[in-house]
Design a protein around this motif. Structure first.
Motif, short mmCIF file in Angstrom:
data_model
loop_
_atom_site.label_atom_id
_atom_site.label_comp_id
_atom_site.label_asym_id
_atom_site.label_seq_id
_atom_site.Cartn_x
_atom_site.Cartn_y
_atom_site.Cartn_z
N GLN A 232 7.49 5.39 -10.84
CA GLN A 232 7.28 3.76 -10.63
C GLN A 232 8.49 3.22 -10.98
OE1 GLN A 232 3.45 2.62 -12.39
NE2 GLN A 232 2.39 3.82 -10.67
N GLU B 154 7.39 12.91 2.87
CA GLU B 154 6.04 12.50 2.51
C GLU B 154 5.51 11.01 1.71
OE1 GLU B 154 2.33 15.28 0.52
OE2 GLU B 154 3.45 16.31 1.32
N ASP B 155 6.34 11.16 -0.05
CA ASP B 155 6.03 10.34 -0.88
C ASP B 155 5.99 9.02 -0.12
OD1 ASP B 155 5.73 12.14 -2.63
OD2 ASP B 155 8.45 12.30 -3.20
N LYS C 280 1.34 -1.07 0.36
CA LYS C 280 0.17 0.17 0.16
C LYS C 280 0.37 1.82 -0.03
CE LYS C 280 -3.98 -2.20 2.19
NZ LYS C 280 -5.25 -1.70 3.55
N THR C 281 2.23 0.98 0.45
CA THR C 281 2.95 2.02 0.39
C THR C 281 3.98 1.98 0.13
OG1 THR C 281 3.90 1.68 3.00
CG2 THR C 281 2.02 2.90 2.80
N GLN D 99 4.82 7.65 2.15
CA GLN D 99 3.53 7.01 2.86
C GLN D 99 2.91 7.01 1.42
OE1 GLN D 99 3.66 4.72 5.44
NE2 GLN D 99 6.07 6.02 5.80
N LYS D 100 2.68 7.12 0.23
CA LYS D 100 1.47 7.61 -0.75
C LYS D 100 1.64 5.50 -1.35
CE LYS D 100 2.28 12.00 -1.91
NZ LYS D 100 2.75 12.84 -2.50
N ASP D 101 0.46 5.50 -2.07
CA ASP D 101 0.33 4.38 -2.52
C ASP D 101 1.26 4.62 -3.77
OD1 ASP D 101 -0.89 2.23 -4.29
OD2 ASP D 101 -2.17 2.82 -4.02
N SER E 51 -0.18 5.50 -7.94
CA SER E 51 -0.22 6.58 -7.50
C SER E 51 0.87 7.77 -8.52
CB SER E 51 -0.41 6.96 -6.00
OG SER E 51 0.22 7.52 -5.24
N PHE E 52 1.68 6.86 -8.31
CA PHE E 52 3.17 7.78 -8.99
C PHE E 52 2.66 7.32 -10.79
CE2 PHE E 52 4.34 7.77 -4.90
CZ PHE E 52 5.41 8.59 -4.52
#
Length: 612
Positions: free
Chosen positions: A125, A111-112, A78-79, A114-116, A119-120
């Motif tokens: 990726q 911050e990035d 998820k992250t 903890q993102k999915d 989503s990048f």
């Protein structure tokens, strides 16, 4: 370490490479080079057993781990941090800093993490994939264009990381500066064969050029010798006294291998179609600002001029607005504030990766090239297709069946077809090989108009740019000067200056010493072969004169026979026999001298290789 022996691979009816053999020593870092289509990426896939080989053997030691940078995306966490941490061993599962260090180096923020990961953008990726294989501590890394989606700051970090990597690396990259700083060896696929040397790309290229000069000289010498033997056989095969010698030479001819002339190697040949521009200033930008979200401004208060023959580079981290600014200059986006005034005679040529989407899928390559210039004509359009390496029937291919790299070449071809005086180029080198990057850089420097380029290739920045628009410190500013002056006076704000310095193998010789010693060896070789070469030239002159004497004696002998002049028949028969004997002895001496010359030249070739 890995050992590849006699590897063969064909693609359809085309041989990609033949009898490829190489090995890797411990901690060896190798740059793999070759023209587009030469089989570099295929070689990686064959090593990874993703593509079948047609012959040869790949020996991989037991428990020897290979990491291969994949371009496809498959995430299951998820992250970003969880996705990367899952590849660590059980003993390392709580060593967050290992993953964070690489992610931060490759341009991710706190911050990035903890993102999915899904989503990048595609480029980020790929960075996640790169992080994962760097964390896995493989014995060997196979990296195919790892810098394509990196900005300069991330590239400079990766350069240091790979140089310190405690294992072997084979690296494919169009960025020669990056490759030379990471790798201690270079190997290349050239004319379906593989050549490996210790040293950088420049030494590899010099070796290839020298080998091809030797090959061509050998071919010409053999061709000359073949003609001489054929002439002897033709002249004397019917003459009883010389029939044995003629037969001997005929057998020598049969045993001689045919050395074929080298085919010319295709390369992109950039020739921009300049449209005359008489004014001093192409364009004036005043107080520009832009943001896709008004609460998140990419840049503001940006003003600059584009003058005749300006060479401008837009540089900075990804996502800061470099391509956006280029699109604003091109008139494809409107700034939030400020304005751009362009001279009425400006003729834009705009290359951008997103422009691939505006190609007409059902057009052929030739039709797409023709579409930008109604006056071009079929012959010129075909010529530009050939320049972009779409020769013959390839020009009739539909756009929709082309690869991303081929579509990029079509876009470049459209710019060549169009009359331009202001070039806007966004990462034009991503799908080019190193030779084509050199050619593009040369043509940009020769272009009579102005050029603006977005690139992370530091070699191009050093060779091309004299003015910069720099995105950093949450802003944007203009810098006038060279790239090295920028690094000295401003530099990159996010470079960490880690205490772990990149290890530099102290070369046995400095570049200056290497050039001096190489020059001395070449002079010594010239002195050592000077007398032999003169001797060979004299022998060849004597052979020609003796053959002239043989022809003359034959003519006079025929006349004497017709006149039934016994004295002249005896005289010219003796002269003919003496001349033929002279030719025989001269050929034998020529063979001895030529072999001596070859031995000396081979000895010096070895010394030059050892010096490299």
């Amino acid at each position: 370490m890995i050992q590849v022996t006699g590897l063969d691979k064909e693609l359809g009816d085309r041989i990609l490479f033949n009898n490829v053999t190489f090995g890797l020593s411990k901690n060896e870092k190798v740059g793999l080079v070759g023209r587009n289509g030469s089989g570099k990426s295929t070689l990686f896939k064959v090593i990874m057993n993703e593509v079948d080989k047609d012959g040869g053997d790949i020996s991989i030691p037991k428990n020897y781990s290979i990491g291969f940078l994949q371009q496809y995306i498959k995430f299951n966490k998820k992250t970003v941090l969880e996705e990367c941490m899952q590849v660590l061993t059980k003993e390392e599962q709580f060593d967050l800093y290992k993953a964070e260090k690489i992610l931060f180096g490759l341009g991710f923020t706190d911050e990035d993490l903890q993102k999915d990961p899904l989503s990048f953008s595609g480029g980020f990726q790929i960075r996640i994939n790169l992080t994962k294989i760097l964390l896995e501590n493989h014995d060997l890394l196979l990296l195919d264009e790892p810098t394509n989606y990196l900005d300069i700051v991330s590239m400079r970090w990766l350069e240091g990381f790979l140089a310190r990597y405690p294992g072997e690396i084979i690296l494919i990259t169009h960025d020669r500066d990056f490759m030379n700083k990471v790798c201690d060896h270079t190997m290349g696929l050239h004319r379906q064969k593989l050549v490996k040397i210790k040293g950088n790309y420049e030494k590899y290229k010099t070796k290839i050029e020298e080998e091809e000069i030797v090959y061509e000289n050998t071919r010409l010498n053999q061709e000359k010798k073949r003609k001489e033997l054929e002439a002897f056989v033709t002249r004397f095969k019917a003459k009883a006294s010389k029939a044995g010698q003629a037969q001997s030479r005929a057998k020598m001819l049969e045993k001689m291998d045919e050395i074929e002339a080298l085919e010319s190697v295709r390369t992109l040949d950039f020739k921009f179609n300049y449209k005359d521009f008489q004014a001093k200033t192409f364009l004036k930008a005043d107080d520009l600002s832009f943001g896709y979200d008004k609460n998140k401004i990419l840049f503001k208060d940006l003003s600059f001029f584009i003058n005749a023959k300006d060479r401008i580079a837009i540089i900075g981290k990804n996502g800061k607005g470099k391509s956006t600014l280029l699109n604003i200059i091109a008139g494809k986006l409107k700034p939030l504030t400020g304005n751009i005034e362009a001279h009425q005679s400006v003729a834009l040529g705009h290359f951008g990766q997103t422009n691939i989407d505006v190609l007409h899928a059902d057009n052929t390559i030739e039709e797409e090239i023709n579409s930008v210039n109604a006056d071009l004509g079929t012959a010129k359009a075909r010529s530009i297709c050939g320049t972009m390496m779409f020769t013959g029937d390839d020009a009739k291919k539909k756009i929709k069946i082309l690869s991303g790299g081929e579509k990029s070449r079509v876009l470049l071809g459209k710019i060549l077809a169009k009359e331009t005086n202001l070039l806007l180029l966004d990462e034009p080198t991503n799908h080019l090989d190193q030779e084509s990057v050199d050619e593009l850089t040369r043509e940009l420097n020769n272009f009579k108009g102005a050029s603006i380029i977005v690139t992370h290739n530091e070699l191009i920045l050093r060779r091309f740019a004299t003015k910069f628009i720099v995105f950093q410190k949450d802003g944007c500013e203009e810098f006038v000067g060279t790239y090295d002056e920028f690094l000295e006076k401003i530099g990159w704000e996010d470079e960490t200056g880690e205490e772990e310095e990149k290890p530099v193998d102290t070369p046995k010789l400095s570049h200056k010493e290497y050039k001096h010693q190489r020059s001395e060896l070449i002079k010594e070789r010239s002195r050592a072969t000077k007398d032999l070469k003169k001797s060979i030239e004299k022998i060849e002159d004597k052979i020609m004169k003796a053959e002239d004497n043989i022809n003359l004696a034959n003519e006079n002998l025929i006349k004497a026979s017709h006149a039934e002049n016994a004295a002249d028949i005896t005289k010219y028969s003796k002269l003919l026999a003496d001349s033929e004997s002279d030719v025989e002895l001269l050929f034998e001496k020529l063979e001895v001298e030529s072999e001596s010359l070859s031995l000396i030249e081979r000895d010096f070739d070895v010394k030059l290789d050892e010096l490299s």
